[in-house]
Design an enzyme around this catalytic site. Structure first.
Site, mmCIF file in Angstrom:
data_model
loop_
_atom_site.group_PDB
_atom_site.id
_atom_site.type_symbol
_atom_site.label_atom_id
_atom_site.label_comp_id
_atom_site.label_asym_id
_atom_site.label_seq_id
_atom_site.Cartn_x
_atom_site.Cartn_y
_atom_site.Cartn_z
ATOM 1 N N CYS A 158 0.714 -8.048 12.181
ATOM 2 C CA CYS A 158 0.905 -8.263 13.616
ATOM 3 C C CYS A 158 0.107 -9.452 14.132
ATOM 4 O O CYS A 158 -0.100 -9.597 15.329
ATOM 5 C CB CYS A 158 0.551 -7.007 14.390
ATOM 6 N N GLY A 159 -0.404 -10.292 13.225
ATOM 7 C CA GLY A 159 -0.931 -11.570 13.684
ATOM 8 C C GLY A 159 -2.438 -11.763 13.631
ATOM 9 O O GLY A 159 -2.939 -12.699 14.247
ATOM 10 N N TYR B 128 -1.478 -3.423 -7.015
ATOM 11 C CA TYR B 128 -1.277 -4.206 -5.796
ATOM 12 C C TYR B 128 -2.530 -4.242 -4.912
ATOM 13 O O TYR B 128 -3.265 -3.258 -4.833
ATOM 14 C CB TYR B 128 -0.090 -3.642 -5.000
ATOM 15 N N LYS C 222 -9.541 -2.225 1.900
ATOM 16 C CA LYS C 222 -9.198 -1.102 2.765
ATOM 17 C C LYS C 222 -9.962 0.167 2.347
ATOM 18 O O LYS C 222 -10.386 0.947 3.192
ATOM 19 C CB LYS C 222 -7.694 -0.838 2.726
ATOM 20 N N THR D 236 -4.341 -12.675 10.906
ATOM 21 C CA THR D 236 -4.651 -13.889 10.153
ATOM 22 C C THR D 236 -4.247 -15.119 10.955
ATOM 23 O O THR D 236 -4.948 -16.129 10.976
ATOM 24 C CB THR D 236 -3.975 -13.854 8.772
ATOM 25 N N SER E 82 -1.281 -4.058 10.684
ATOM 26 C CA SER E 82 -0.900 -4.960 9.603
ATOM 27 C C SER E 82 0.337 -5.770 9.971
ATOM 28 O O SER E 82 1.281 -5.239 10.549
ATOM 29 C CB SER E 82 -0.610 -4.173 8.323
ATOM 30 N N HIS F 106 -10.574 -2.714 11.587
ATOM 31 C CA HIS F 106 -9.479 -3.566 11.109
ATOM 32 C C HIS F 106 -9.302 -4.694 12.127
ATOM 33 O O HIS F 106 -8.368 -4.679 12.926
ATOM 34 C CB HIS F 106 -8.225 -2.697 11.005
ATOM 35 N N ASP G 184 -9.460 -9.995 8.927
ATOM 36 C CA ASP G 184 -8.897 -8.670 8.635
ATOM 37 C C ASP G 184 -9.862 -7.514 8.904
ATOM 38 O O ASP G 184 -9.448 -6.484 9.397
ATOM 39 C CB ASP G 184 -8.447 -8.622 7.167
ATOM 40 N N SER H 235 4.651 -10.541 0.389
ATOM 41 C CA SER H 235 3.966 -11.400 -0.580
ATOM 42 C C SER H 235 2.696 -11.960 0.069
ATOM 43 O O SER H 235 2.624 -12.114 1.285
ATOM 44 C CB SER H 235 4.886 -12.519 -1.050
ATOM 45 N N ARG H 236 1.716 -12.261 -0.765
ATOM 46 C CA ARG H 236 0.384 -12.564 -0.243
ATOM 47 C C ARG H 236 -0.251 -13.754 -0.940
ATOM 48 O O ARG H 236 0.113 -14.112 -2.052
ATOM 49 C CB ARG H 236 -0.541 -11.343 -0.461
ATOM 50 N N ARG I 6 0.842 -1.184 0.000
ATOM 51 C CA ARG I 6 0.000 0.000 0.000
ATOM 52 C C ARG I 6 0.883 1.242 0.000
ATOM 53 O O ARG I 6 1.988 1.234 0.532
ATOM 54 C CB ARG I 6 -0.908 0.013 1.226
ATOM 55 N N GLY J 60 -0.386 -20.961 18.439
ATOM 56 C CA GLY J 60 -1.399 -21.797 19.089
ATOM 57 C C GLY J 60 -1.488 -21.564 20.591
ATOM 58 O O GLY J 60 -2.557 -21.695 21.196
#
Ligand code: GTP
Ligand code: MN
Ligand code: MN
Length: 611
Positions: free
Chosen positions: A279-280, A225, A234, A282, A277, A254, A302, A393-394, A86, A520
């Site tokens: 920071c965990g 992108y 977003k 997903t 973004s 978010h 998200d 990468s996504r 972004r 976990g």
């Protein structure tokens, strides 16, 4: 353009139109007249359409099909090396009044921005197909759902939108005359004139990601992108929707969304969490608990939209239909659910390609392949001295492939929230978990989130930045007004309000190692959170909130962490007071728009720290 061409564009639009909504037709015609595409495709969201577009892109060299046995129905896309994240400095909120955008957004007056943009969009789709992509954010007809259309000249965007949203005819049919819907326009800004050759990832050095909250419009130019091109995400679901929410009494956040079931009592709970973004979110959304007693299911990773329901509780939906997740660091050992979700039907962007036609990225497997093609298409070996996959990468994958997907994702009107977590990446200061003292204290905690910069933002990785509610790049209006809106929601919810917690998985020891195992094992924190909600745990009060009393945090199986617990939960008044000074400085930029309740919370925090 000649009148003859104009007439033919009108024809081009109407010829294949799959709606007779005059408002939609008129808008599409205007955009087509401006951008002058060669062809127009009204997307229906069908598998046929997907097959056609992917074949065309493979033929054109802009998608690489992965091995059909290893990763069926999946493709790799490589972006232009300068179009990988972004672009926050090219992102604009174009509200009528500058003060409404606030000091944390770039602002340009709507008329001035249109004057700047229109020459760029003029003829920007020449030689290309213009795709009309209708989409629904949330189940069509749901209480929290909103509809939109993206016009784009990027087939890559179309494919991603089909995964990320409920895209197609049903959404278009939901846009009825006079109803509220969001208009979004995207062009990669690379017209093909005089038979020019297309590149694999067309884009433009000039980029604009612009939002017009007063007219519910997004105009995006020059980037292909994810966050810049998939305008449902977003741009609409956070920046525009946050303004809609402010005006209509709901919240666009978010946040990930989880369902937790206590397997002993059978009772279920819902929890959302705002982390900046990378920071965990997903990862937590796909949590596999390492302690017995809990079933954890995914609803969203998200974005969450929150709205008070008829019973006075706060209801939440995940408005999206897919994951656009960070690939690096996602692996069997950290996020097995994501790995399973990615079995096929996935678009990978900027990851590495293996010699047998599959994908790879740093952290995917413990062993590193001997040879790869890196994200830029070059040969790569472990001693190349550079990452094989881009750090940002996504993967884009349908949410319905998630083995841990909760039935609740389909709930028309959302799920009631029991708890809200705020977190960031903090090597120091912030304890593993602390329950906020009240809704207002929780809003203060959310408003003061800071986090170390990651690859999802441009800038220096590791530097600390304030990211209130993880919404710094995504709030479509004045951040202080946004905090005010949160405070008001709390008043309205009263006793029914979810409980709020601050969490930090990222605290490090003197040697720079994470002290908490995370992933976990974060189920242990969630377990404590829910038991607090239920009033089973008493906790211990500290200056920054209630932390687990000795023995309350379940450490069965990770007893080695016990010795670090003191450091994991340490609250050092000196560094917290120093942080309070920084907060005061940070708040000052909002002037008299800063809600008094937040100043009061800052004062109270200083008092508790013993100033
Ligand atoms: P966006 O999709 O950009 O909004 O980010 P996100 O919040 O979904 O981030 P994601 O879950 O993809 O996490 C990104 C990084 O955080 C990865 O490198 C993970 O390995 C790391 N991570 C996630 N959870 C934990 C954890 O509990 N502990 C540690 N140490 N790292 C974690
Ligand atoms: Mn995000
Ligand atoms: Mn994510």
């Amino acid at each position: 353009m000649s009148n003859a061409t104009l007439a033919s564009i009108t024809e081009l639009v109407r010829e294949n139109a799959t709606t007779d909504n005059a408002e939609v037709l008129q808008w599409v015609t205007e955009v087509a007249e401006l951008t002058q595409p060669d062809a127009i495709l009204w997307c229906d969201g069908s598998q046929d359409e997907w097959n056609r577009i992917t074949s065309e892109m493979v033929e054109a060299g802009s998608l690489i099909p992965l091995d059909k046995n290893l990763r069926p129905g999946s493709f790799l896309a490589r972006s232009h090396p300068a179009d990988v994240a972004r672009v926050e400095d090219r992102t604009f909120i174009c509200s009528e009044n500058e003060a409404d955008a606030g000091p944390t957004n770039n602002w340009v007056a709507p008329d001035a921005m249109r004057a700047e943009l229109m020459p760029l969009f003029e003829g920007s789709m020449r030689g290309r197909t213009m795709y009309i992509v209708p989409f629904s954010m949330g189940p069509v007809g749901g209480a929290i759902t909103q509809l939109g259309i993206e016009i784009t000249d990027s087939p890559y965007a179309v494919l991603n939108m089909r995964i990320m949203t409920r895209m197609g005819q049903q959404a278009l049919d939901g846009i009825t005359p006079g109803s509220e819907w969001v208009r979004t326009v995207h062009s990669v800004g690379a017209p093909l004139v005089d038979g020019a050759e297309d590149s694999a990832w067309p884009c433009n050095d000039t980029k604009y990601i612009t939002h017009f909250p007063d007219t519910l419009e997004v105009w995006s130019y020059g980037s292909g992108y994810g966050g810049n091109a998939l305008l449902s995400k977003k741009c609409f679901a956070l920046r525009i929707a946050s303004v809609m929410g402010k005006n209509e009494g709901w919240l666009a956040e978010h946040m990930l969304l989880l369902k937790l079931t206590n397997t002993e009592t059978g009772k279920d709970y819902h929890l959302s969490a705002a982390f900046p973004s990378a920071c965990g979110k997903t990862n937590l959304a796909m949590l596999q608990p390492t302690i017995p007693g809990w079933k954890v299911e995914t609803i969203g990773d998200d974005i969450a939209w929150l709205r008070p329901g008829k019973d006075g509780r706060l209801y939440a939906i995940n408005p999206e239909a897919g994951f656009f997740g960070v690939a690096p660091g996602t692996g069997e050992s950290t996020n097995p659910v994501a790995m399973e979700t990615l079995w096929g039907n996935t678009i990978f962007t900027n990851v590495a390609l293996t010699d047998n036609g599959d994908v790879w990225w740093e952290g995917m497997t413990d062993s590193v392949p001997d040879h790869l093609i890196d994200w830029q298409g070059n040969d790569w070996t472990p001693d190349s001295g550079r990452p094989a996959a881009h750090p940002n990468s996504r993967f884009t994958v349908p949410i319905q492939q998630t083995p841990s997907l909760a039935r609740d994702w389909y709930e028309q009107d959302g799920v009631p929230l029991d708890a809200i977590l705020f977190g960031g990446r903090r090597a120091t200061n912030v304890p593993l978990v602390a329950q906020s003292r009240s809704w207002n204290h929780g809003v203060f905690v959310g408003a003061t989130i800071s986090s170390e910069k990651t690859a999802a933002q441009e800038g220096t990785v590791g530097e600390l930045r304030r990211d209130p509610f993880a919404m710094l790049p995504f709030c479509g209006y004045n951040m202080a007004d946004y905090w005010g809106h949160w405070l008001e929601m709390g008043e309205q919810l009263g006793e029914n309000a979810p409980k709020m917690f601050q969490v930090n998985w990222f605290r490090k020891d003197e040697d720079g190692n994470f002290m908490w195992p995370g992933f976990g094992d974060n189920s242990r924190v969630i377990d404590w959170v829910i038991r607090r909600v239920e009033g089973e745990h008493t906790g211990v009060e500290t200056a920054v909130g209630t932390i687990p009393a000795p023995g309350e945090l379940n450490l069965t199986g990770i007893e080695e962490v016990e010795k670090d617990l003191g450091k994991i939960f340490a609250i050092d008044p000196t560094s917290w007071l120093a942080e309070a000074d920084l907060t005061e400085e940070y708040f000052a930029q909002f002037g008299d728009r800063l809600p008094a309740a937040l100043t009061a919370e800052l004062d109270a925090l200083r008092d508790r720290l013993g100033k």
